[in-house]
Design an enzyme around this catalytic site. Sequence first.
Site, PDB file in Angstrom:
ATOM      1  N   SER A   1      22.036 -31.044  24.893  1.00  0.00           N
ATOM      2  CA  SER A   1      21.396 -32.027  24.111  1.00  0.00           C
ATOM      3  C   SER A   1      20.530 -32.901  24.792  1.00  0.00           C
ATOM      4  O   SER A   1      19.722 -33.044  23.776  1.00  0.00           O
ATOM      5  CB  SER A   1      22.671 -32.611  23.253  1.00  0.00           C
ATOM      6  OG  SER A   1      23.271 -31.539  22.614  1.00  0.00           O
TER       7      SER A   1
ATOM      8  N   LYS B   1      17.278 -32.635  23.418  1.00  0.00           N
ATOM      9  CA  LYS B   1      16.484 -32.421  21.687  1.00  0.00           C
ATOM     10  C   LYS B   1      15.758 -33.981  22.465  1.00  0.00           C
ATOM     11  O   LYS B   1      14.381 -34.116  21.054  1.00  0.00           O
ATOM     12  CB  LYS B   1      18.043 -33.286  20.630  1.00  0.00           C
ATOM     13  CG  LYS B   1      18.720 -32.148  20.562  1.00  0.00           C
ATOM     14  CD  LYS B   1      20.384 -33.497  20.153  1.00  0.00           C
ATOM     15  CE  LYS B   1      21.156 -32.201  19.035  1.00  0.00           C
ATOM     16  NZ  LYS B   1      21.925 -31.475  20.026  1.00  0.00           N
TER      17      LYS B   1
ATOM     18  N   SER C   1      23.826 -36.426  17.571  1.00  0.00           N
ATOM     19  CA  SER C   1      23.505 -34.763  18.108  1.00  0.00           C
ATOM     20  C   SER C   1      23.652 -34.262  17.201  1.00  0.00           C
ATOM     21  O   SER C   1      24.414 -33.099  17.450  1.00  0.00           O
ATOM     22  CB  SER C   1      24.251 -34.988  19.506  1.00  0.00           C
ATOM     23  OG  SER C   1      24.073 -34.063  20.497  1.00  0.00           O
TER      24      SER C   1
END
Length: 466
Positions: free
Chosen positions: A114, A117, A297
Amino acid sequence: MGASLSRHRFAWLVTASVAAFAVLGSGAVALGAATAPSPVAATPTATPTPTPTETTPPPRPVSTVEQTASPLRTCSVAWLLDDGRFGKLQAQVLTADGQLLFERDPATASQTASSMKVLTAAAALNVLGPDFRATTRVVAGAEPGTIVLVGGGDLTLTRLPSGQEPVYTGAAHLDDLAGKAKAEWESRFPGTPITRIVLDSSYFGGKTWGDTWPPTERGTGWLSHITALQVDADRADPRVFLSQRGDDPVGRAGAAFAQYFGGVSVEQGTAPPGAAELASVSSQPLSTLIPQFLIPSDNSLAEMVARHVAIALGAGNTIDALATAIPEALRVYGIDTSALRIADGSGMSRNNAVAPSYLTALFVKIHAREGNLGILRDGLPVAGESGTLNYSNRFFGDNAVARGHVRAKSGSISSAYTLTGMIDAADGSTLIFAIFATGNVGASARTAIDTLTTAFYRCGGNLSNN
């Protein structure tokens, strides 16, 4: 002998003189032999060797810039680096102004989880701008009595009644959209009932599920199918972040909308070209959406934003368009994007590849609030305080000392665990860091990462690369 000398004095004198002369003569001959010149053989005249011309080397250039000695840094974290929980460890630490403090294989592009992102947010801030909003519309259909619900890529749109807040605080409400549409319909077409609703989700195209996304992520509530029309990112319970997602987000949205119009038929299709707009509602601005997907997230929301980036750049409206759109959007920051491999916007795919050194270079700019990147900086989880870094399995025990001092994006998929961001170190310095643990790793990699991060926090600007 004395008597003889007395009787023959003259004879002895003669004898002595003769002897002396002999001795002296011999010495003279010997001396002459010693000092006489030796014969020298004649030799041809040699050509004289020319004497080399002496040259003076040019002066060495001397910098006019005053050179400052590099400080001797003595705080080592070497004893933590062989922890098997890392799998393959990659890391880099910089000062806030980009000076290298520590690195281990930082230039190899690897799975991000993640941490991807961060790239999606930075790309969106450049291309879309902080005021961007996604809009859902209702337009008149081609046939009498028909309206079309047109998804504009706002996954935060909620089916909760106005006055109730979903996971996405401040989201637009479906009942508000329906009320506006009914009022405008009655104003334009008095006496004509609405009998049919068409659901248009064509704003996003292509596959709705990534090639390597585990299907279990829908059941555990981490990710929905990515469609341009859906409500609450297709959560079964709009108020619960990790609520189960379904297999037909467009159908769920259509059913929720149709309840405001009585017994009407519902089908999927597209709006007619140039259809008259009856009503619209919009999402929160990007400046609000970014912390909404970074702090907890949120994979679906990150995918939604990434798709808008691709559309805005004209790269396409599919997940495959992100491979070119995201690097193009990031070029404005002046960091080489040639090694980036982008498979999605959330980091769920194991096919993403970014080097830790790319992320630290980007975070130097994020920390400096370059352009609109201050929004990203302020939208990150903080250890022990918010989002994924406030879970009970993060920065606990001896690592709790770093709580409140690490602002970073975590990442975790089955083959990669990452953490990248900023550390307000114990000595007052600010560190920019990235840690990747990839390959044969498990959930315990989080603790190993937190332990190394805490060691960076303790060392601060005295961190050694040894």
